[in-house]
Design a protein around this motif. Structure first.
Motif: not given
Length: 173
Positions: A161-172
């Protein structure tokens, strides 16, 4: 008199082509050339471009980083009903040609909503197919610490899909 009318109509035609046919693709953005509304294989780099009005148009996609809050289940499978947690996700479009079919299939839906939906759907599919990457230490919550889920997500999202995830973290929040 005929020369004056011809000159005036020529100038008018040039102004119409200049107004409708000149497009600027800004820095950090990519354009995709559309022919009769369908994406071609041609990407358009940043700069000023001329297209033939009503035959060709250029759809511009920002290379900006999007920040999204995605909700997943924390007690069971990520996409099943249950207690939800928010994942703060930084992502961007890296291949506009691969992202364009999502836009064409959902006219009127924002680019951010399309990207978020695709990331969540891919996350769900991968957590089913690769439970070892989506869980850690016997815990049912997604494993975001070692980066394995992000790696799997990016392999699938960039290619498909041409999408890159740069960072994924649990939200506070």
């Amino acid at each position: 008199m005929k020369t004056l009318a011809f000159t005036a109509s020529s100038i008018l035609a040039l102004l119409v082509v200049a107004y409708f046919g000149v497009l600027y693709v800004p820095e950090a953005a990519t354009g995709v050339r559309l022919k009769m509304g369908s994406a071609t294989e041609e990407t358009i780099p940043q700069g000023i471009h001329i297209s033939i009005p009503w035959l060709y148009e250029i759809q511009v996609f920002s290379g900006a980083i999007h920040i999204s809050q995605l909700e997943i289940n924390v007690d069971g499978h990520a996409c099943e009903p249950g207690p939800r947690a928010k994942l703060r996700t930084l992502w961007r479009i890296v291949d506009a040609r691969r992202f364009m079919p999502l836009v064409a299939a959902s006219p009127g839906t924002s680019v951010a909503a399309l990207g978020e939906r695709q990331i969540l759907q891919t996350f769900c599919a991968l957590s089913k197919a690769h439970p070892e990457a989506s869980k850690h230490s016997g815990s049912p919550s997604p494993n975001l610490e070692d980066g394995s889920m992000e790696t799997l997500l990016n392999q699938s999202l960039v290619q498909g899909f041409g999408v890159e995830v740069l960072n994924m973290s649990k939200s506070t929040r």
